[in-house]
Design a protein around this motif. Structure first.
Motif, PDB file in Angstrom:
ATOM      1  N   SER A   1       0.818  -1.213   0.000  1.00  0.00           N
ATOM      2  CA  SER A   1       0.000   0.000   0.000  1.00  0.00           C
ATOM      3  C   SER A   1       0.857   1.269   0.000  1.00  0.00           C
ATOM      4  O   SER A   1       0.341   2.349  -0.245  1.00  0.00           O
ATOM      5  CB  SER A   1      -0.986   0.004   1.171  1.00  0.00           C
ATOM      6  OG  SER A   1      -0.302   0.213   2.360  1.00  0.00           O
ATOM      7  N   CYS A   2       2.165   1.147   0.255  1.00  0.00           N
ATOM      8  CA  CYS A   2       3.021   2.337   0.320  1.00  0.00           C
ATOM      9  C   CYS A   2       3.930   2.511  -0.891  1.00  0.00           C
ATOM     10  O   CYS A   2       4.397   3.618  -1.156  1.00  0.00           O
ATOM     11  CB  CYS A   2       3.883   2.298   1.579  1.00  0.00           C
ATOM     12  SG  CYS A   2       2.939   2.469   3.100  1.00  0.00           S
ATOM     13  N   PHE A   3       4.213   1.435  -1.607  1.00  0.00           N
ATOM     14  CA  PHE A   3       5.140   1.527  -2.732  1.00  0.00           C
ATOM     15  C   PHE A   3       4.485   0.976  -3.986  1.00  0.00           C
ATOM     16  O   PHE A   3       3.673   0.059  -3.915  1.00  0.00           O
ATOM     17  CB  PHE A   3       6.429   0.739  -2.442  1.00  0.00           C
ATOM     18  CG  PHE A   3       7.204   1.287  -1.272  1.00  0.00           C
ATOM     19  CD1 PHE A   3       8.007   2.401  -1.411  1.00  0.00           C
ATOM     20  CD2 PHE A   3       7.094   0.691  -0.026  1.00  0.00           C
ATOM     21  CE1 PHE A   3       8.707   2.916  -0.330  1.00  0.00           C
ATOM     22  CE2 PHE A   3       7.794   1.196   1.065  1.00  0.00           C
ATOM     23  CZ  PHE A   3       8.605   2.316   0.912  1.00  0.00           C
ATOM     24  N   GLY A   4       4.847   1.533  -5.113  1.00  0.00           N
ATOM     25  CA  GLY A   4       4.304   1.067  -6.385  1.00  0.00           C
ATOM     26  C   GLY A   4       5.169  -0.047  -6.943  1.00  0.00           C
ATOM     27  O   GLY A   4       5.398  -1.072  -6.297  1.00  0.00           O
ATOM     28  N   GLU A   5       5.681   0.209  -8.144  1.00  0.00           N
ATOM     29  CA  GLU A   5       6.515  -0.801  -8.807  1.00  0.00           C
ATOM     30  C   GLU A   5       7.795  -1.091  -8.025  1.00  0.00           C
ATOM     31  O   GLU A   5       8.426  -2.126  -8.213  1.00  0.00           O
ATOM     32  CB  GLU A   5       6.904  -0.317 -10.205  1.00  0.00           C
ATOM     33  CG  GLU A   5       5.750  -0.299 -11.173  1.00  0.00           C
ATOM     34  CD  GLU A   5       6.110   0.478 -12.433  1.00  0.00           C
ATOM     35  OE1 GLU A   5       7.287   0.805 -12.625  1.00  0.00           O
ATOM     36  OE2 GLU A   5       5.184   0.768 -13.212  1.00  0.00           O
ATOM     37  N   GLU A   6       8.183  -0.144  -7.166  1.00  0.00           N
ATOM     38  CA  GLU A   6       9.459  -0.298  -6.451  1.00  0.00           C
ATOM     39  C   GLU A   6       9.331  -1.194  -5.225  1.00  0.00           C
ATOM     40  O   GLU A   6      10.279  -1.332  -4.468  1.00  0.00           O
ATOM     41  CB  GLU A   6      10.000   1.056  -6.005  1.00  0.00           C
ATOM     42  CG  GLU A   6      10.448   1.955  -7.136  1.00  0.00           C
ATOM     43  CD  GLU A   6       9.329   2.850  -7.626  1.00  0.00           C
ATOM     44  OE1 GLU A   6       8.510   3.280  -6.800  1.00  0.00           O
ATOM     45  OE2 GLU A   6       9.289   3.109  -8.842  1.00  0.00           O
TER      46      GLU A   6
END
Ligand SMILES: CC(C)(COP(=O)(O)OP(=O)(O)OC[C@H]1O[C@@H](n2cnc3c(N)ncnc32)[C@H](O)[C@@H]1OP(=O)(O)O)[C@@H](O)C(=O)NCCC(=O)NCCS
Length: 145
Positions: A20-25
């Motif tokens: 929920s805090c990071f996208g693709e990373e």
């Protein structure tokens, strides 16, 4: 609020924070598990009634500096000083193990995190081109502990 070590049984919860805090990373599950269990890494949680955020540091004697590997607070708990508390804890933990500086990378577009680090006396050392992928640069920041 309490801050305490994460256990491997909390991997699903840590994965949920990561998602929920990071996208693709975001880190994959096996990497998150290693960050709980492997020597040199410490992953810890901020919790109240429930887990609100987590952070991971990496430090071993042979490393020139400790690294803040990850810090994340679930969206509904942001803006209450939880990341500041996790970062203070991260610094205390590695200092206790002999580190005299902390380094980190942060996306040049991540205003909230950059402010967090600047307000906690991290100094901008340079830019790492394409750190998060093509065209996605990172700032390299450092603090003497
Ligand atoms: C960055 C993050 C960890 C901040 O968590 P938080 O608990 O809301 O932060 P805090 O309440 O402890 O705020 C600490 C400082 O961060 C800065 N900050 C936090 N949210 C901010 C926002 N939306 N805009 C600008 N600055 C912000 C402020 O400078 C604040 O200090 P101040 O209160 O003295 O002004 C959170 O937004 C997050 O999890 N983001 C997604 C994951 C991420 O990007 N992690 C960092 C990867 S390098």
């Amino acid at each position: 609020m309490r801050i305490r070590d994460a256990g491997i049984e909390e991997l699903p919860e840590i994965q949920r924070i990561e998602n929920s805090c990071f996208g693709e990373e975001r880190y994959p599950t096996d990497v998150l598990a290693a960050m709980i269990e492997e020597e040199g890494f410490e992953t810890f949680l901020a919790e109240d009634e429930e887990i609100m955020g987590s952070a991971t540091v990496n430090y071993r004697d042979e490393l020139v500096a400790a690294q803040l590997v990850s810090i994340a607070v679930l969206p509904r708990f942001r803006g209450r000083g939880i990341a500041r508390a996790l970062l203070t804890e991260a610094e205390a933990r590695v200092r206790k193990r002999g580190a005299d500086r902390m380094v980190l990378q942060v996306s040049v577009t991540n205003v909230a995190a950059i402010n967090l680090y600047l307000h906690q006396e991290y100094v901008l050392q340079g830019v790492i081109g394409d750190y998060y992928g093509p065209g996605k640069d990172a700032y390299f920041m450092e603090k003497a502990l």
